[in-house]
Structures are given as structure tokens and as C-alpha cells.
Design a protein around this motif. Structure first.
Motif, PDB file in Angstrom:
ATOM      1  N   PRO A  28       0.790  -1.237   0.000  1.00  0.00           N
ATOM      2  CA  PRO A  28       0.000   0.000   0.000  1.00  0.00           C
ATOM      3  C   PRO A  28       0.820   1.283   0.000  1.00  0.00           C
ATOM      4  CG  PRO A  28      -0.947  -1.600   1.508  1.00  0.00           C
ATOM      5  CD  PRO A  28       0.384  -2.149   1.089  1.00  0.00           C
ATOM      6  N   ARG A  85      -7.753  -2.672   1.395  1.00  0.00           N
ATOM      7  CA  ARG A  85      -8.301  -2.295   0.088  1.00  0.00           C
ATOM      8  C   ARG A  85      -7.212  -1.799  -0.846  1.00  0.00           C
ATOM      9  NH1 ARG A  85     -12.802   1.622   2.421  1.00  0.00           N
ATOM     10  NH2 ARG A  85     -11.370   1.482   4.198  1.00  0.00           N
ATOM     11  N   LEU A  86      -6.248  -1.078  -0.305  1.00  0.00           N
ATOM     12  CA  LEU A  86      -5.140  -0.615  -1.132  1.00  0.00           C
ATOM     13  C   LEU A  86      -4.285  -1.774  -1.628  1.00  0.00           C
ATOM     14  CD1 LEU A  86      -4.077   2.506   0.961  1.00  0.00           C
ATOM     15  CD2 LEU A  86      -5.151   2.531  -1.304  1.00  0.00           C
ATOM     16  N   ARG A 126      -8.510   3.778 -11.851  1.00  0.00           N
ATOM     17  CA  ARG A 126      -8.957   5.000 -11.178  1.00  0.00           C
ATOM     18  C   ARG A 126      -9.638   5.972 -12.147  1.00  0.00           C
ATOM     19  NH1 ARG A 126      -3.902   6.159  -6.922  1.00  0.00           N
ATOM     20  NH2 ARG A 126      -4.084   4.151  -5.806  1.00  0.00           N
ATOM     21  N   TYR A 167       2.940   4.203   7.424  1.00  0.00           N
ATOM     22  CA  TYR A 167       1.792   4.721   6.685  1.00  0.00           C
ATOM     23  C   TYR A 167       1.624   6.214   6.935  1.00  0.00           C
ATOM     24  CZ  TYR A 167       0.088   0.129   5.208  1.00  0.00           C
ATOM     25  OH  TYR A 167      -0.049  -1.093   4.596  1.00  0.00           O
ATOM     26  N   ASP A 188      -5.401  -4.829  -2.192  1.00  0.00           N
ATOM     27  CA  ASP A 188      -6.188  -5.456  -3.257  1.00  0.00           C
ATOM     28  C   ASP A 188      -5.994  -4.696  -4.568  1.00  0.00           C
ATOM     29  OD1 ASP A 188      -7.242  -7.438  -1.638  1.00  0.00           O
ATOM     30  OD2 ASP A 188      -9.046  -6.294  -1.138  1.00  0.00           O
ATOM     31  N   GLU A 189      -6.112  -3.371  -4.496  1.00  0.00           N
ATOM     32  CA  GLU A 189      -5.971  -2.566  -5.712  1.00  0.00           C
ATOM     33  C   GLU A 189      -4.584  -2.730  -6.319  1.00  0.00           C
ATOM     34  OE1 GLU A 189      -6.814   2.028  -6.952  1.00  0.00           O
ATOM     35  OE2 GLU A 189      -5.246   1.666  -5.443  1.00  0.00           O
ATOM     36  N   ASP A 191      -3.547   6.068   4.349  1.00  0.00           N
ATOM     37  CA  ASP A 191      -4.529   5.752   5.381  1.00  0.00           C
ATOM     38  C   ASP A 191      -4.360   4.301   5.846  1.00  0.00           C
ATOM     39  OD1 ASP A 191      -6.746   5.347   6.980  1.00  0.00           O
ATOM     40  OD2 ASP A 191      -8.198   6.137   5.531  1.00  0.00           O
ATOM     41  N   TRP A 192      -3.948   4.142   7.087  1.00  0.00           N
ATOM     42  CA  TRP A 192      -3.735   2.817   7.677  1.00  0.00           C
ATOM     43  C   TRP A 192      -5.002   1.968   7.632  1.00  0.00           C
ATOM     44  CZ3 TRP A 192      -0.165  -0.485   9.586  1.00  0.00           C
ATOM     45  CH2 TRP A 192      -0.547  -1.403  10.564  1.00  0.00           C
ATOM     46  N   THR A 193      -6.157   2.594   7.811  1.00  0.00           N
ATOM     47  CA  THR A 193      -7.405   1.830   7.876  1.00  0.00           C
ATOM     48  C   THR A 193      -7.814   1.276   6.513  1.00  0.00           C
ATOM     49  OG1 THR A 193      -8.838   3.767   7.539  1.00  0.00           O
ATOM     50  CG2 THR A 193      -8.174   3.255   9.798  1.00  0.00           C
ATOM     51  N   ARG A 194      -7.220   1.775   5.436  1.00  0.00           N
ATOM     52  CA  ARG A 194      -7.560   1.316   4.083  1.00  0.00           C
ATOM     53  C   ARG A 194      -6.512   0.361   3.513  1.00  0.00           C
ATOM     54  NH1 ARG A 194      -7.586   4.574  -0.013  1.00  0.00           N
ATOM     55  NH2 ARG A 194      -9.268   3.442  -1.065  1.00  0.00           N
ATOM     56  N   ARG A 195      -5.609  -0.126   4.365  1.00  0.00           N
ATOM     57  CA  ARG A 195      -4.477  -0.884   3.843  1.00  0.00           C
ATOM     58  C   ARG A 195      -4.895  -2.158   3.106  1.00  0.00           C
ATOM     59  NH1 ARG A 195      -4.991  -1.484   9.223  1.00  0.00           N
ATOM     60  NH2 ARG A 195      -4.593  -3.489  10.247  1.00  0.00           N
TER      61      ARG A 195
END
Length: 323
Positions: free
Chosen positions: A82, A129-130, A150, A117, A132-133, A123-127
């Protein structure tokens, strides 16, 4: 013959730029020497903003090692996914794959240091999802075809040499990491010996209708240093191992599992624990390990001692294992 690995993270607390330069050049010379003597793999890793100069740029270092060698593989274990731009990461790995003839192996993890991060503004809380992307994007990018990213149409060139793509594994010690690997049909690299997580991964492969495999550390995967006199080496250099062990342990919460995590607070405890082992050549052969991971420059180890360890490993241990 076991897999043989020389690990470099270039830790050197308090080192000046000149000293760090000498350490980096020595690591490249060691990698070339290891390559000439039949070592299987050089392993490196990524951490950012660490006071002791832990390596932050694993692909730059990997490229230098690949350029200095001809046969051994280079493993980045692990890249903190991420924190990277997916398109740029796809390009960097593709170029290294072309330059090396497919000798680069990348393990992608999400890390465990929130401060890394914060430092990167991620954003640590989105790690999750990031991650995965990132994985989905690099797999599309390596096809060389246009795809949506994007909200815009992009293409990444050049295509890598490896077919279908450079070797990419998903690392971690959680079920989320195992699910991610299975969903994408990527190999899974548990960060410790976790047979139950390997079973979970295989079950998810069936669920998703994908194929994959695991590269899991053995029940014992110690970090090794070779010396003629281990007692002397522990007395003189044990502090280097303890520094690295304590630094690494301080980053990890209770739910993180690692094959090389130490709970030692003193050199004596570290020696008794067995995560780091200083062995004679004969003792190393007698360990009967599937993977031998030499760590010649651990914790700022003096270069001359690192060279002694590497030479004993290549000149005394490897020939005995080959017999």
C-alpha cells in the motif's frame, strides 16, 4: 541440498554516510561472491524512517544485486504494497524482470508499522483495500494491454519477460492475506510456519476456483552466522544481533506472526532462544535445515566479520552439504 539464502537489510545504527556507502558496496561484493559459490538466493526487505538505517528501497538494491550476479535469485520479502504507486511498481518490477531474465521474486505484504503509513500519508485503515488494488493493478499492467485504472485508461510498458508474469507472492500471517492470495490465484507466503493457514488458503483456492501454492518457512528458520569460535563471536558481536532482534520485535503486535520474531531482552536470552544462531561450519551442516539463511551483516556487524561468516559458509558448509 537445502535452499541457501544470504539476507541483507543493511542495518547500521549510528553509521555515517561514508560508512553506509562502504556497507552497501560490501553487500554487493558479498552477493557476487555468494553467486560464484552456489548460493541460491539473496533476500532483502523494506522499512522506512528507521533510526538504524534499515533499507528503505529494496528494488533499487535488488537491481544492483541482479546486475552484480548471474545465477542466484533475489527475493524482496516483503514489499509494503500500500505504500507504493501500483503503476510505478509494475514498471519497476517489469524492468528488473527483463534485466535479470526472471530472477526477481517479490513478496507483497501490508506491513505492521502504522508510522510508516503516517509518514507516507497513506490511510492505515484502508491498507487491505489498497493492497487489493495494488495486486489487481500490477497483474493487469503486466499484460501490456490497456485497462481502466482510477477512472482512466492506462497501459504499462514494457511487458516483463516472465510468462505469465514475474513471480509475485502474497505475504502475511492472517486469513485476509490467505483469502487475497487465493482470490487472485497468487502463491501464498505465510510469514511463519503456519500449517493451519496453509490449509485455509488451499480451501479458499477451491472456493474461488483458482490455482496456487505456498512457500512457507519451516518450523525452524533461524538466522545464521558462521564462526570458528561461537563463544567468542557471541561475546564480541552478540549486541548486533540483539539490536536487530529488539528493533524488529518492538514493531510487532501480538497478532503478528513471524518466523524470526524474538522475545529476548539480553544476549544470553537471545543465544538460548535460537532465533539467531552462531554456529561452527560442522554445527551448521548438522542442523539439517531445509533453508539456511545466512545474515552476515546483521545489526551493523563489522564488515570483516561478515566476510568471515560468508567465506566459512561457502567454503566449508556448502561443500559438505553437497557431498
Amino acid at each position: 541440498m537445502p535452499v541457501t539464502v544470504v539476507r541483507f537489510n543493511l542495518v547500521a545504527p549510528g553509521a555515517s554516510p561514508a560508512e553506509l556507502g562502504a556497507r552497501y558496496r560490501a553487500a554487493l561484493e558479498m552477493a557476487a561472491y555468494a553467486d560464484e559459490h552456489g548460493v541460491t538466493t539473496v533476500q532483502t526487505e523494506e522499512h522506512h524512517g528507521v533510526e538504524n538505517n534499515w533499507l528503505p528501497s529494496p528494488f533499487v538494491f535488488a537491481g544492483a544485486v541482479l546486475g552484480a550476479t548471474r545465477r542466484l535469485a533475489v527475493t524482496v520479502s516483503a514489499v509494503i504494497g500500500p505504500l507504493h504507486d501500483p503503476l510505478r511498481l509494475a514498471e519497476d518490477i517489469a524492468v528488473l524482470d527483463l534485466l535479470s531474465g526472471g530472477r526477481l521474486l517479490t513478496v507483497a505484504g501490508i506491513g505492521y508499522r502504522r508510522e510508516e503509513y503516517d509518514r507516507a500519508g497513506v490511510d492505515w485503515t484502508r491498507r487491505g483495500r489498497l493492497q487489493d488494488e495494488l495486486l489487481e493493478t500490477v497483474l493487469k499492467a503486466w499484460t501490456g494491454e490497456e485497462f481502466e485504472y482510477r477512472g482512466r485508461t492506462v497501459r504499462v510498458t514494457p511487458r516483463p519477460a516472465s510468462d505469465p508474469h514475474p513471480l509475485l507472492l502474497v505475504g502475511g500471517s492472517s486469513k485476509a492475506a490467505a483469502r487475497r492470495a487465493a482470490r487472485l490465484g497468487l502463491p501464498f507466503f505465510p510469514s511463519a510456519h503456519l500449517p493451519e493457514l496453509e490449509t485455509y488458503y488451499k480451501e479458499r483456492l477451491v472456493e474461488y476456483g483458482t490455482q496456487g501454492w505456498t512457500m512457507m518457512p519451516g518450523a525452524e528458520t533461524p538466522l545464521l552466522h558462521i564462526a570458528e569460535d561461537p563463544d567468542r563471536a557471541w561475546a564480541e558481536y552478540g549486541g548486533h544481533f540483539l539490536h536487530e532482534a529488539r528493533t524488529y520485535a518492538s514493531w510487532q503486535s501480538g497478532e503478528i506472526r513471524s518466523a524470526v520474531r524474538s522475545g529476548a531482552a539480553t544476549v544470553e536470552e537471545l543465544r538460548a532462544e535460537g532465533v539467531y544462531r552462531i554456529l561452527t561450519p560442522d554445527e551448521c551442516v548438522a542442523q539439517d535445515l531445509d533453508n539456511l539463511v545466512l545474515h552476515p551483516l546483521a545489526g551493523g556487524m563489522p564488515l570483516e566479520e561478515g566476510w568471515r561468516s560468508l567465506r566459512l559458509f561457502t567454503e566449508r558448509v556448502l561443500p559438505a552439504l553437497a557431498d
